[in-house]
Write a protein that holds these residues in place. Structure first.
Motif, PDB file in Angstrom:
ATOM      1  N   ALA A  83       0.835  -1.205   0.000  1.00  8.06           N
ATOM      2  CA  ALA A  83       0.000   0.000   0.000  1.00  8.06           C
ATOM      3  C   ALA A  83       0.870   1.255   0.000  1.00  8.06           C
ATOM      4  O   ALA A  83       0.566   2.231  -0.686  1.00  8.06           O
ATOM      5  CB  ALA A  83      -0.928  -0.002   1.213  1.00  8.06           C
ATOM      6  N   PHE A  84       1.955   1.223   0.748  1.00  9.02           N
ATOM      7  CA  PHE A  84       2.867   2.371   0.829  1.00  9.02           C
ATOM      8  C   PHE A  84       3.526   2.652  -0.522  1.00  9.02           C
ATOM      9  O   PHE A  84       3.604   3.796  -0.955  1.00  9.02           O
ATOM     10  CB  PHE A  84       3.940   2.107   1.887  1.00  9.02           C
ATOM     11  N   THR A  85       3.996   1.624  -1.193  1.00  8.17           N
ATOM     12  CA  THR A  85       4.744   1.823  -2.439  1.00  8.17           C
ATOM     13  C   THR A  85       3.851   2.022  -3.657  1.00  8.17           C
ATOM     14  O   THR A  85       4.295   2.603  -4.638  1.00  8.17           O
ATOM     15  CB  THR A  85       5.697   0.638  -2.714  1.00  8.17           C
ATOM     16  N   ASN A  86       2.604   1.573  -3.600  1.00  9.23           N
ATOM     17  CA  ASN A  86       1.749   1.619  -4.789  1.00  9.23           C
ATOM     18  C   ASN A  86       0.570   2.570  -4.688  1.00  9.23           C
ATOM     19  O   ASN A  86      -0.295   2.553  -5.553  1.00  9.23           O
ATOM     20  CB  ASN A  86       1.220   0.215  -5.103  1.00  9.23           C
ATOM     21  N   SER A  87       0.517   3.399  -3.663  1.00  5.25           N
ATOM     22  CA  SER A  87      -0.657   4.242  -3.487  1.00  5.25           C
ATOM     23  C   SER A  87      -0.268   5.706  -3.342  1.00  5.25           C
ATOM     24  O   SER A  87       0.739   6.036  -2.738  1.00  5.25           O
ATOM     25  CB  SER A  87      -1.423   3.796  -2.243  1.00  5.25           C
ATOM     26  N   LYS A  88      -1.096   6.569  -3.881  1.00  8.79           N
ATOM     27  CA  LYS A  88      -0.863   8.008  -3.777  1.00  8.79           C
ATOM     28  C   LYS A  88      -1.742   8.652  -2.698  1.00  8.79           C
ATOM     29  O   LYS A  88      -1.456   9.710  -2.208  1.00  8.79           O
ATOM     30  CB  LYS A  88      -1.162   8.687  -5.120  1.00  8.79           C
ATOM     31  N   ASN A  89      -2.842   8.006  -2.355  1.00  2.00           N
ATOM     32  CA  ASN A  89      -3.757   8.609  -1.384  1.00  2.00           C
ATOM     33  C   ASN A  89      -3.667   7.897  -0.037  1.00  2.00           C
ATOM     34  O   ASN A  89      -2.844   7.016   0.155  1.00  2.00           O
ATOM     35  CB  ASN A  89      -5.194   8.589  -1.916  1.00  2.00           C
ATOM     36  N   ASP A  90      -4.523   8.275   0.873  1.00  5.45           N
ATOM     37  CA  ASP A  90      -4.509   7.701   2.218  1.00  5.45           C
ATOM     38  C   ASP A  90      -5.194   6.342   2.213  1.00  5.45           C
ATOM     39  O   ASP A  90      -6.391   6.226   2.438  1.00  5.45           O
ATOM     40  CB  ASP A  90      -5.181   8.647   3.210  1.00  5.45           C
ATOM     41  N   THR A  91      -4.426   5.312   1.953  1.00  5.90           N
ATOM     42  CA  THR A  91      -4.939   3.956   1.910  1.00  5.90           C
ATOM     43  C   THR A  91      -5.146   3.430   3.324  1.00  5.90           C
ATOM     44  O   THR A  91      -4.350   3.687   4.220  1.00  5.90           O
ATOM     45  CB  THR A  91      -3.936   3.038   1.173  1.00  5.90           C
ATOM     46  N   VAL A  92      -6.217   2.671   3.503  1.00  7.52           N
ATOM     47  CA  VAL A  92      -6.487   2.000   4.771  1.00  7.52           C
ATOM     48  C   VAL A  92      -6.299   0.508   4.536  1.00  7.52           C
ATOM     49  O   VAL A  92      -6.851  -0.055   3.593  1.00  7.52           O
ATOM     50  CB  VAL A  92      -7.918   2.301   5.275  1.00  7.52           C
ATOM     51  N   VAL A  93      -5.496  -0.123   5.400  1.00  9.40           N
ATOM     52  CA  VAL A  93      -5.193  -1.547   5.274  1.00  9.40           C
ATOM     53  C   VAL A  93      -5.683  -2.265   6.524  1.00  9.40           C
ATOM     54  O   VAL A  93      -5.325  -1.890   7.644  1.00  9.40           O
ATOM     55  CB  VAL A  93      -3.674  -1.777   5.095  1.00  9.40           C
ATOM     56  N   ALA A  94      -6.497  -3.297   6.330  1.00 15.23           N
ATOM     57  CA  ALA A  94      -6.964  -4.121   7.446  1.00 15.23           C
ATOM     58  C   ALA A  94      -5.837  -5.063   7.864  1.00 15.23           C
ATOM     59  O   ALA A  94      -5.220  -5.717   7.022  1.00 15.23           O
ATOM     60  CB  ALA A  94      -8.195  -4.913   7.037  1.00 15.23           C
ATOM     61  N   VAL A  95      -5.568  -5.118   9.171  1.00 16.17           N
ATOM     62  CA  VAL A  95      -4.493  -5.964   9.696  1.00 16.17           C
ATOM     63  C   VAL A  95      -4.997  -6.747  10.906  1.00 16.17           C
ATOM     64  O   VAL A  95      -6.078  -6.470  11.432  1.00 16.17           O
ATOM     65  CB  VAL A  95      -3.251  -5.121  10.090  1.00 16.17           C
ATOM     66  N   GLU A  96      -4.179  -7.691  11.330  1.00 13.31           N
ATOM     67  CA  GLU A  96      -4.463  -8.500  12.518  1.00 13.31           C
ATOM     68  C   GLU A  96      -5.868  -9.099  12.467  1.00 13.31           C
ATOM     69  O   GLU A  96      -6.683  -8.904  13.367  1.00 13.31           O
ATOM     70  CB  GLU A  96      -4.243  -7.686  13.791  1.00 13.31           C
ATOM     71  N   GLY A  97      -6.133  -9.840  11.396  1.00 12.05           N
ATOM     72  CA  GLY A  97      -7.429 -10.493  11.246  1.00 12.05           C
ATOM     73  C   GLY A  97      -8.572  -9.513  11.108  1.00 12.05           C
ATOM     74  O   GLY A  97      -9.684  -9.791  11.540  1.00 12.05           O
ATOM     75  N   GLN A  98      -8.316  -8.361  10.537  1.00 11.63           N
ATOM     76  CA  GLN A  98      -9.278  -7.277  10.315  1.00 11.63           C
ATOM     77  C   GLN A  98      -9.786  -6.659  11.618  1.00 11.63           C
ATOM     78  O   GLN A  98     -10.812  -5.992  11.636  1.00 11.63           O
ATOM     79  CB  GLN A  98     -10.443  -7.747   9.447  1.00 11.63           C
ATOM     80  N   ARG A  99      -9.040  -6.861  12.705  1.00 11.47           N
ATOM     81  CA  ARG A  99      -9.403  -6.235  13.983  1.00 11.47           C
ATOM     82  C   ARG A  99      -8.911  -4.797  14.071  1.00 11.47           C
ATOM     83  O   ARG A  99      -9.383  -4.027  14.898  1.00 11.47           O
ATOM     84  CB  ARG A  99      -8.855  -7.055  15.149  1.00 11.47           C
ATOM     85  N   GLU A 139      -1.178   8.357   7.389  1.00  8.88           N
ATOM     86  CA  GLU A 139      -1.230   8.935   8.734  1.00  8.88           C
ATOM     87  C   GLU A 139      -0.305   8.203   9.712  1.00  8.88           C
ATOM     88  O   GLU A 139       0.036   8.724  10.768  1.00  8.88           O
ATOM     89  CB  GLU A 139      -2.682   8.861   9.221  1.00  8.88           C
ATOM     90  N   ARG A 140       0.050   6.948   9.376  1.00  3.49           N
ATOM     91  CA  ARG A 140       0.880   6.089  10.229  1.00  3.49           C
ATOM     92  C   ARG A 140       0.206   5.838  11.584  1.00  3.49           C
ATOM     93  O   ARG A 140       0.822   5.887  12.635  1.00  3.49           O
ATOM     94  CB  ARG A 140       2.275   6.669  10.458  1.00  3.49           C
ATOM     95  N   LYS A 141      -1.087   5.511  11.524  1.00  2.00           N
ATOM     96  CA  LYS A 141      -1.859   5.211  12.738  1.00  2.00           C
ATOM     97  C   LYS A 141      -2.613   3.899  12.569  1.00  2.00           C
ATOM     98  O   LYS A 141      -3.108   3.582  11.489  1.00  2.00           O
ATOM     99  CB  LYS A 141      -2.876   6.316  13.041  1.00  2.00           C
ATOM    100  N   ARG A 142      -2.728   3.157  13.668  1.00  2.00           N
ATOM    101  CA  ARG A 142      -3.485   1.901  13.718  1.00  2.00           C
ATOM    102  C   ARG A 142      -4.698   2.124  14.613  1.00  2.00           C
ATOM    103  O   ARG A 142      -4.572   2.566  15.752  1.00  2.00           O
ATOM    104  CB  ARG A 142      -2.599   0.794  14.293  1.00  2.00           C
ATOM    105  N   TYR A 143      -5.888   1.825  14.079  1.00  2.00           N
ATOM    106  CA  TYR A 143      -7.142   2.039  14.791  1.00  2.00           C
ATOM    107  C   TYR A 143      -7.844   0.708  15.035  1.00  2.00           C
ATOM    108  O   TYR A 143      -7.947  -0.117  14.123  1.00  2.00           O
ATOM    109  CB  TYR A 143      -8.085   2.931  13.968  1.00  2.00           C
ATOM    110  N   ALA A 144      -8.358   0.523  16.253  1.00  2.00           N
ATOM    111  CA  ALA A 144      -9.171  -0.653  16.550  1.00  2.00           C
ATOM    112  C   ALA A 144     -10.497  -0.525  15.804  1.00  2.00           C
ATOM    113  O   ALA A 144     -11.065   0.563  15.709  1.00  2.00           O
ATOM    114  CB  ALA A 144      -9.414  -0.761  18.049  1.00  2.00           C
ATOM    115  N   VAL A 145     -10.993  -1.628  15.280  1.00  8.96           N
ATOM    116  CA  VAL A 145     -12.228  -1.611  14.501  1.00  8.96           C
ATOM    117  C   VAL A 145     -13.446  -1.863  15.378  1.00  8.96           C
ATOM    118  O   VAL A 145     -14.468  -1.201  15.235  1.00  8.96           O
ATOM    119  CB  VAL A 145     -12.166  -2.659  13.361  1.00  8.96           C
ATOM    120  N   TYR A 146     -13.356  -2.803  16.319  1.00 12.11           N
ATOM    121  CA  TYR A 146     -14.541  -3.268  17.048  1.00 12.11           C
ATOM    122  C   TYR A 146     -14.665  -2.764  18.475  1.00 12.11           C
ATOM    123  O   TYR A 146     -15.632  -3.071  19.146  1.00 12.11           O
ATOM    124  CB  TYR A 146     -14.566  -4.798  17.060  1.00 12.11           C
ATOM    125  N   TRP A 147     -13.699  -2.028  18.981  1.00 13.27           N
ATOM    126  CA  TRP A 147     -13.758  -1.548  20.359  1.00 13.27           C
ATOM    127  C   TRP A 147     -13.067  -0.196  20.448  1.00 13.27           C
ATOM    128  O   TRP A 147     -12.357   0.220  19.549  1.00 13.27           O
ATOM    129  CB  TRP A 147     -13.126  -2.542  21.332  1.00 13.27           C
TER     130      TRP A 147
END
Length: 141
Positions: free
Chosen positions: A41-57, A64-72
């Motif tokens: 995502a970092f190398t192939n994107s020009k905009n603010d891409t959001v990537v789901a990680v850790e089993g989409q949690r 932005e270089r920030k990780r946000y919890a999805v469910y809590w």
């Protein structure tokens, strides 16, 4: 007789996130799969891409270089694209340098490898000093 130069190879980044608890800060690696998704995502994107990680949690906002919890509810955590690490006197784990510092360190290392000039002392604006002794030994003062 010519000296054999070590060929320069750019370091492959791995992505980490910061976990803070009380007065303790630790940097933990994303899985190889998640790190690869973030790097892509970092190398192939020009905009603010959001990537789901850790089993989409969690969602990582790459720009932005920030990780946000999805469910809590949880405070966002810092994310870094890491290439260089250090270990302080009191640290039990290696800690990643900030990305801009790592870029400068990588460039100095590249110049030393390609020119075969070592024993360089690098003074950084942060007050840190790093000595490039040879391709395998770098010291932080």
């Amino acid at each position: 007789m010519e000296s054999a130069h070590t060929p320069y190879q750019e370091v492959q980044p791995h992505w980490f996130f910061c976990r803070r608890a009380d007065d303790n800060t630790s940097w933990l690696p994303f899985s190889r799969e998640d790190s690869d998704k973030l790097e892509n995502a970092f190398t192939n994107s020009k905009n603010d891409t959001v990537v789901a990680v850790e089993g989409q949690r969690y969602d990582v906002h790459v720009k932005e270089r920030k990780r946000y919890a999805v469910y809590w509810e949880q405070a966002p955590s810092e994310v870094r694209r890491c290439t260089w690490f250090y270990k302080g006197d009191k640290d039990t784990r290696f800690m990643p340098y900030p990305e801009d510092f790592s870029k400068d360190l990588e460039e100095a290392y590249r110049k030393s490898v390609t020119s075969d000039e070592w024993k360089k002392k690098l003074d950084f604006p942060t007050g840190e000093t790093v000595i490039l002794h040879n391709p395998k030994n770098l010291f932080k003062l």
